[in-house]
Design an enzyme around this catalytic site. Structure first.
Site, PDB file in Angstrom:
ATOM      1  N   ASP A  12      16.076  43.083  97.008  1.00  0.00           N
ATOM      2  CA  ASP A  12      14.782  42.828  96.369  1.00  0.00           C
ATOM      3  C   ASP A  12      14.590  41.315  96.377  1.00  0.00           C
ATOM      4  O   ASP A  12      15.533  40.558  96.662  1.00  0.00           O
ATOM      5  CB  ASP A  12      14.816  43.349  94.917  1.00  0.00           C
ATOM      6  CG  ASP A  12      13.534  43.031  94.145  1.00  0.00           C
ATOM      7  OD1 ASP A  12      12.440  43.152  94.720  1.00  0.00           O
ATOM      8  OD2 ASP A  12      13.626  42.648  92.955  1.00  0.00           O
ATOM      9  N   SER A  13      13.393  40.872  96.031  1.00  0.00           N
ATOM     10  CA  SER A  13      13.146  39.434  95.921  1.00  0.00           C
ATOM     11  C   SER A  13      13.946  38.833  94.762  1.00  0.00           C
ATOM     12  O   SER A  13      14.236  37.645  94.748  1.00  0.00           O
ATOM     13  CB  SER A  13      11.662  39.188  95.670  1.00  0.00           C
ATOM     14  OG  SER A  13      11.289  39.835  94.471  1.00  0.00           O
ATOM     15  N   CYS A  76      11.957  46.865  96.914  1.00  0.00           N
ATOM     16  CA  CYS A  76      10.869  45.946  96.580  1.00  0.00           C
ATOM     17  C   CYS A  76       9.621  46.450  97.295  1.00  0.00           C
ATOM     18  O   CYS A  76       9.652  46.658  98.519  1.00  0.00           O
ATOM     19  CB  CYS A  76      11.255  44.553  97.087  1.00  0.00           C
ATOM     20  SG  CYS A  76       9.950  43.325  96.954  1.00  0.00           S
ATOM     21  N   GLU A 157      10.966  38.456  85.178  1.00  0.00           N
ATOM     22  CA  GLU A 157      12.169  37.795  85.693  1.00  0.00           C
ATOM     23  C   GLU A 157      12.569  36.636  84.769  1.00  0.00           C
ATOM     24  O   GLU A 157      13.734  36.313  84.604  1.00  0.00           O
ATOM     25  CB  GLU A 157      11.905  37.313  87.126  1.00  0.00           C
ATOM     26  CG  GLU A 157      13.121  36.935  87.895  1.00  0.00           C
ATOM     27  CD  GLU A 157      13.603  37.994  88.912  1.00  0.00           C
ATOM     28  OE1 GLU A 157      14.618  37.728  89.544  1.00  0.00           O
ATOM     29  OE2 GLU A 157      13.000  39.064  89.054  1.00  0.00           O
ATOM     30  N   CYS A 189       5.767  48.021  91.679  1.00  0.00           N
ATOM     31  CA  CYS A 189       6.608  46.833  91.772  1.00  0.00           C
ATOM     32  C   CYS A 189       7.885  47.198  91.029  1.00  0.00           C
ATOM     33  O   CYS A 189       7.820  47.760  89.920  1.00  0.00           O
ATOM     34  CB  CYS A 189       5.923  45.640  91.119  1.00  0.00           C
ATOM     35  SG  CYS A 189       7.007  44.200  90.968  1.00  0.00           S
ATOM     36  N   HIS A 191       9.903  45.549  89.460  1.00  0.00           N
ATOM     37  CA  HIS A 191      10.160  44.861  88.198  1.00  0.00           C
ATOM     38  C   HIS A 191       9.531  45.599  87.000  1.00  0.00           C
ATOM     39  O   HIS A 191       9.972  45.431  85.868  1.00  0.00           O
ATOM     40  CB  HIS A 191       9.554  43.453  88.222  1.00  0.00           C
ATOM     41  CG  HIS A 191      10.368  42.465  89.003  1.00  0.00           C
ATOM     42  ND1 HIS A 191      10.497  42.517  90.366  1.00  0.00           N
ATOM     43  CD2 HIS A 191      11.098  41.406  88.593  1.00  0.00           C
ATOM     44  CE1 HIS A 191      11.265  41.516  90.768  1.00  0.00           C
ATOM     45  NE2 HIS A 191      11.644  40.823  89.706  1.00  0.00           N
TER      46      HIS A 191
END
Ligand code: DGL
Length: 268
Positions: A12-13, A76, A157, A189, A191
């Site tokens: 993932d990023s 992601c 994040e 997403c 996240h």
């Protein structure tokens, strides 16, 4: 060629993809996972698709060359939108590549009670048009509204979830006219599962809210079964890497994964 004793490579990023890794760990407890969060380049959501494709290709190649992974999970949405087809074609015949968008699309179209779906995602995912195109192709009568929510991934994040700041940002986004009258919402997403409870509160639990972690883990399991790639030996320890380390990432990673993770820094 992939071997059943190999690990599952997940990237993932940042550390949001740990929500997918956690679901995979639950679904496939005997599999070794190697996770890379590209925190040095996070967020992907504001970058060009070419750059996201380059980062994703380099990470995938690293996971295959250095860790001999037997399957690759793009945990992601942004990287799935920009890089899935390239990665699938590059590694064809070598190892399966799983993205987080297709299993979610399949799940949405399988639910008859969804008529008007809302989707929230990063700017790059929205601009790629991938969800729009895949949903329309599979179910023409489905109405959907897709909204870019670029502040959410960096906010999470940075550790802002379940607090007043995340509430204020969410209220602003979820009150936008684009999301009026939706009967369900996709968290597109990886996240966003961390703010799922707050989103649910906003809607007073009146609509279903979907995230891809479970459906992706189930998809991966069935692919490994079909390809006879399930590990039948002893499981070795999972490994978690980030491309830029801070103690703050280490703390947040615990929350995303649901248990302690020993994050290490790597360069790919
Ligand atoms: N976790 C990524 C996704 O699923 C987005 C975060 C970012 O912008 O880097 O789209």
């Amino acid at each position: 060629m992939a071997h059943s004793a190999g690990a599952i490579g997940i990237f993932d990023s940042g550390i949001g993809g740990l929500t997918v890794a956690q679901a995979i760990h639950k679904q496939l407890p005997n599999e070794k996972l190697i996770y890379i969060g590209d925190t040095a380049h996070m967020p992907y959501g504001d970058k060009s698709s070419e750059l996201i494709r380059n980062y994703s290709t380099d990470i995938s190649q690293y996971l295959i060359d250095h860790h001999k992974c037997k399957a690759l999970v793009i945990a992601c949405n942004t990287a799935s939108a920009a890089a899935y087809e390239k990665l699938r074609d590059s590694f064809k015949g070598k190892l399966p590549v799983i993205n987080v968008i297709d299993p979610m699309v399949e799940y949405i179209i399988s639910r008859d009670n969804i008529k008007h779906i809302g989707i929230i995602a990063t700017k790059a995912t929205v601009e790629s048009g991938v969800y729009q195109e895949k949903l329309i192709r599979r179910k023409k009568e489905l109405v959907f509204s897709i909204l870019a929510t670029p502040l959410l991934a960096p906010m999470i994040e940075e550790g802002f979830y379940n607090n007043n700041i995340s509430s204020a940002v969410l209220n602003e986004y979820l009150s936008m006219p684009e999301l009026k009258d939706i009967d369900s919402l996709v968290l597109a997403c990886t996240h966003y599962p961390l703010i799922k409870a707050q989103i649910n509160n906003f809607y007073n639990s009146s609509i279903p809210i979907f995230d891809s972690a479970e459906v992706v883990a189930r998809k991966l399991k069935s692919i490994l079964q079909i390809e006879q790639l399930l590990n039948n030996g002893i499981k070795s320890e999972d490994e978690f890497y980030v491309t830029d380390y801070s103690t703050h990432f280490a703390e947040t990673a615990k929350v995303f994964y649901g248990e302690n993770v020993a994050l290490k820094r790597i360069e790919y």
